[in-house]
Scaffold this motif. Structure first.
Motif, PDB file in Angstrom:
ATOM      1  N   LYS A  74      36.677  16.516   5.124  1.00 46.24           N
ATOM      2  CA  LYS A  74      35.791  15.358   4.954  1.00 46.24           C
ATOM      3  C   LYS A  74      36.532  14.052   5.224  1.00 46.24           C
ATOM      4  O   LYS A  74      35.993  13.131   5.847  1.00 46.24           O
ATOM      5  CB  LYS A  74      35.211  15.355   3.539  1.00 46.24           C
ATOM      6  N   GLN A  75      37.769  14.005   4.745  1.00 46.33           N
ATOM      7  CA  GLN A  75      38.550  12.790   4.977  1.00 46.33           C
ATOM      8  C   GLN A  75      38.812  12.578   6.460  1.00 46.33           C
ATOM      9  O   GLN A  75      38.776  11.435   6.949  1.00 46.33           O
ATOM     10  CB  GLN A  75      39.883  12.887   4.213  1.00 46.33           C
ATOM     11  N   ALA A  76      39.062  13.647   7.193  1.00 45.99           N
ATOM     12  CA  ALA A  76      39.286  13.529   8.637  1.00 45.99           C
ATOM     13  C   ALA A  76      38.042  13.025   9.355  1.00 45.99           C
ATOM     14  O   ALA A  76      38.131  12.248  10.313  1.00 45.99           O
ATOM     15  CB  ALA A  76      39.728  14.880   9.202  1.00 45.99           C
ATOM     16  N   VAL A  77      36.867  13.456   8.899  1.00 47.36           N
ATOM     17  CA  VAL A  77      35.619  12.967   9.501  1.00 47.36           C
ATOM     18  C   VAL A  77      35.476  11.468   9.280  1.00 47.36           C
ATOM     19  O   VAL A  77      35.100  10.715  10.198  1.00 47.36           O
ATOM     20  CB  VAL A  77      34.415  13.735   8.912  1.00 47.36           C
ATOM     21  N   TRP A  78      35.785  10.990   8.086  1.00 43.33           N
ATOM     22  CA  TRP A  78      35.712   9.552   7.812  1.00 43.33           C
ATOM     23  C   TRP A  78      36.751   8.785   8.617  1.00 43.33           C
ATOM     24  O   TRP A  78      36.498   7.653   9.042  1.00 43.33           O
ATOM     25  CB  TRP A  78      35.887   9.294   6.322  1.00 43.33           C
ATOM     26  N   VAL A  79      37.912   9.385   8.797  1.00 41.78           N
ATOM     27  CA  VAL A  79      38.938   8.737   9.626  1.00 41.78           C
ATOM     28  C   VAL A  79      38.446   8.580  11.055  1.00 41.78           C
ATOM     29  O   VAL A  79      38.605   7.508  11.679  1.00 41.78           O
ATOM     30  CB  VAL A  79      40.250   9.546   9.585  1.00 41.78           C
ATOM     31  N   LEU A  80      37.832   9.636  11.599  1.00 43.85           N
ATOM     32  CA  LEU A  80      37.323   9.571  12.968  1.00 43.85           C
ATOM     33  C   LEU A  80      36.207   8.530  13.095  1.00 43.85           C
ATOM     34  O   LEU A  80      36.190   7.741  14.051  1.00 43.85           O
ATOM     35  CB  LEU A  80      36.807  10.949  13.382  1.00 43.85           C
ATOM     36  N   PHE A 369      43.889   3.745   3.274  1.00 42.03           N
ATOM     37  CA  PHE A 369      44.340   4.678   4.311  1.00 42.03           C
ATOM     38  C   PHE A 369      44.911   5.974   3.754  1.00 42.03           C
ATOM     39  O   PHE A 369      45.103   6.917   4.511  1.00 42.03           O
ATOM     40  CB  PHE A 369      45.404   4.048   5.223  1.00 42.03           C
ATOM     41  N   VAL A 370      45.196   6.042   2.462  1.00 40.41           N
ATOM     42  CA  VAL A 370      45.890   7.200   1.902  1.00 40.41           C
ATOM     43  C   VAL A 370      45.000   7.976   0.940  1.00 40.41           C
ATOM     44  O   VAL A 370      44.922   9.205   1.006  1.00 40.41           O
ATOM     45  CB  VAL A 370      47.202   6.770   1.206  1.00 40.41           C
ATOM     46  N   SER A 371      44.336   7.273   0.033  1.00 40.42           N
ATOM     47  CA  SER A 371      43.515   7.941  -0.978  1.00 40.42           C
ATOM     48  C   SER A 371      42.312   8.621  -0.346  1.00 40.42           C
ATOM     49  O   SER A 371      41.791   8.188   0.691  1.00 40.42           O
ATOM     50  CB  SER A 371      43.044   6.933  -2.027  1.00 40.42           C
ATOM     51  N   SER A 372      41.847   9.675  -1.006  1.00 46.27           N
ATOM     52  CA  SER A 372      40.644  10.362  -0.565  1.00 46.27           C
ATOM     53  C   SER A 372      39.424   9.521  -0.934  1.00 46.27           C
ATOM     54  O   SER A 372      39.337   8.972  -2.030  1.00 46.27           O
ATOM     55  CB  SER A 372      40.558  11.733  -1.236  1.00 46.27           C
ATOM     56  N   GLY A 373      38.485   9.422  -0.004  1.00 50.09           N
ATOM     57  CA  GLY A 373      37.273   8.644  -0.253  1.00 50.09           C
ATOM     58  C   GLY A 373      36.734   8.062   1.038  1.00 50.09           C
ATOM     59  O   GLY A 373      37.461   7.373   1.763  1.00 50.09           O
ATOM     60  N   GLY A 374      35.466   8.337   1.326  1.00 47.98           N
ATOM     61  CA  GLY A 374      34.891   7.885   2.589  1.00 47.98           C
ATOM     62  C   GLY A 374      34.662   6.400   2.645  1.00 47.98           C
ATOM     63  O   GLY A 374      34.921   5.759   3.674  1.00 47.98           O
ATOM     64  N   SER A 375      34.173   5.795   1.558  1.00 46.90           N
ATOM     65  CA  SER A 375      33.895   4.350   1.568  1.00 46.90           C
ATOM     66  C   SER A 375      35.158   3.545   1.777  1.00 46.90           C
ATOM     67  O   SER A 375      35.194   2.596   2.567  1.00 46.90           O
ATOM     68  CB  SER A 375      33.217   3.948   0.258  1.00 46.90           C
TER      69      SER A 375
END
Length: 477
Positions: A74-80, A369-375
């Motif tokens: 999920k985090q990778a999707v938000w990064v993209l 940039f490090v913590s998990s979380g989409g927002s």
């Protein structure tokens, strides 16, 4: 269409043209180096965050019966998604666009989201800060930070132009900043986000070269209001007491002080080099929020002091690159926009790390940039896009290049190569006997004024012999 909108549209069009011409001739190193440094440091922070999110969330995912790749996926999707948004902002949207009405649109949208949280928000961990839309949760306060920096930069630009003075300035500050921040504090009790917003606004004032006395006075006023907010809010004062002594939480360290105590255990176990990547003990459901708010504690345990220092260095490089981009901005709006976004991101990072170390009370803000979380990830990447947009817009033409491009060269009809150019000598009507005064002067110069005329004809009533005799008399004398 208002004059402000028309002026902004003309500036945006001119900025696009100048940017295309400047990019065609190349980008100076003073602009390219900070840009590359910002991109590289952001990439390193994001990759570092993905590794740490995977390491810190595996035990929790196994305990919940999910895949160990669920959280990091999920985090990778938000990064993209954030990377695509940042690229679009940087390459295709000139930052001058946000100087006009579009910044107002962003601000209105942020205020509506804050009101939606107050009306329909979900309370998690005792705080009502999340909004569920279509089965997905979001934290609107993360995006409200962007709107406030945009409006602060716009305010400084109007002050610089002299279009916002007196009562209009006071009304702008009250409506745009004070009322929404009061709503944020009242409805969400989010003192951490309020501090981060104020830090970004103070950075904008500093970059706009507002007198230091006014900035210090504003900070003092904010400090007084913060003390009052802590004193009037019972849970905030209790949090301060737990911060001063986590073991005195009324439950011998197993109450509200449990999280900070386990964080201290994580740093103590890590030592200088850490216990090794993936070998954290506190992530085994001892440390709450190990993959989000307290991921820095897992970094300290697994990678030790050296890993923490490396992460801090990355954020300092990000700060240097962002301020260098702000320094090269061609106008007030670009300078304050890039600088405010940079200081806000790095300030939130150091706030999170200070809370994890016990230097400040826990605020519940993630590590950018490090913590998990989409927002948090999406908002952080959007802010990077704004900073890079200023960098791409800073490659402008110099005054001399603009003058050169404005020249209009009128081309003449070229001469035919088959007919060589001949100099046409216009005969003087005073020429006598086919000899002009110009040819006479050239012959005297070439011959040292001692040769007789080639022709025996008289010129101006004198014979060639008299000319020779006069030349001989001049040599004797």
């Amino acid at each position: 269409m208002s004059s402000e909108t028309t002026g902004t549209a003309s500036r945006v069009s001119e900025a696009r043209d100048v940017r295309m011409q400047a990019d065609a001739r190349g980008v100076p190193a003073s602009i390219m180096m900070p840009r590359l440094m910002l991109i590289v440091t952001t990439l390193c922070l994001v990759l570092f965050g993905l590794v740490m999110v995977f390491s810190a969330s595996t035990v929790q995912q196994i305990a919940s019966g999910s895949s160990i790749l669920s959280s990091v996926g999920k985090q990778a999707v938000w990064v993209l998604a954030g990377a695509l948004g940042a690229y679009g902002l940087a390459r295709f949207v000139p930052y001058q666009v946000w100087e006009g009405r579009w910044s107002n649109v962003v601000w209105v949208g942020a205020c509506l989201l804050l009101l939606a949280v107050a009306a329909f928000g979900t309370e998690i961990y005792g705080a009502k800060r999340w909004l569920y839309i279509g089965g997905m949760s979001m934290q609107p306060s993360e995006f409200a930070k962007i709107a406030f920096v945009l409006m602060a930069a716009k305010m400084m630009q109007k002050l610089d132009e002299g279009t916002l003075r007196g009562g209009h300035l006071v009304a702008f500050i009250i409506i745009v900043f004070m009322i929404p921040i009061a709503v944020l504090l009242k409805t969400q009790s989010d003192l951490g986000t309020t501090l981060i917003i104020l830090l970004g606004v103070i950075a904008v004032l500093w970059l706009a070269e507002i007198p230091l006395a006014l900035i210090v006075g504003g900070v003092a006023l904010v400090g007084v209001l913060g003390v009052l907010a802590i004193a009037l809010g019972g849970f905030r004062s209790a949090r301060i007491q737990v911060w001063l002594n986590p073991w005195n939480d009324g439950s011998d360290g197993f109450g509200t002080g449990f999280q900070i105590i386990r964080s201290m255990y994580a740093f103590a176990s890590g030592g200088l080099t850490g216990v090794g990547l993936g070998y954290s003990h506190e992530k085994y459901l001892y440390l709450p929020m190990a993959d989000s708010d307290f991921i820095f504690s897992v970094v300290g345990e697994e990678l030790g002091l050296l890993g923490c220092v490396a992460l801090i260095v990355l954020f300092l490089l990000f700060l240097f690159a962002g301020l260098a981009i702000a320094h090269k901005a061609p106008d007030m709006f670009g300078r304050t926009l890039a600088g405010g976004m940079t200081v806000m991101l790095v300030g939130q990072a150091f706030l999170n790390m200070s809370c994890a170390c016990g230097l400040l009370p826990t605020t519940g803000k993630p590590l950018p940039f490090v913590s998990s979380g989409g927002s948090s990830m999406l908002a952080s990447m959007i802010m990077v896009g704004y900073i890079l947009s200023v960098s791409f817009g800073s490659n402008t033409l110099t005054t001399y290049e603009k003058r050169r491009n404005d020249l209009r060269v009128v081309s003449a009809k070229p001469a035919r190569e088959s007919q060589p150019t001949r100099r046409r000598v216009q005969k003087d009507p005073a020429d006598i006997g086919g000899v002009s005064w110009d040819s006479f002067s050239r012959r005297r110069t070439n011959a040292g004024s001692d040769l007789p005329l080639a022709s025996g004809r008289s010129t101006n009533g004198r014979s060639s012999e008299s000319s020779t005799s006069s030349g001989s008399r001049r040599r004797r004398s």
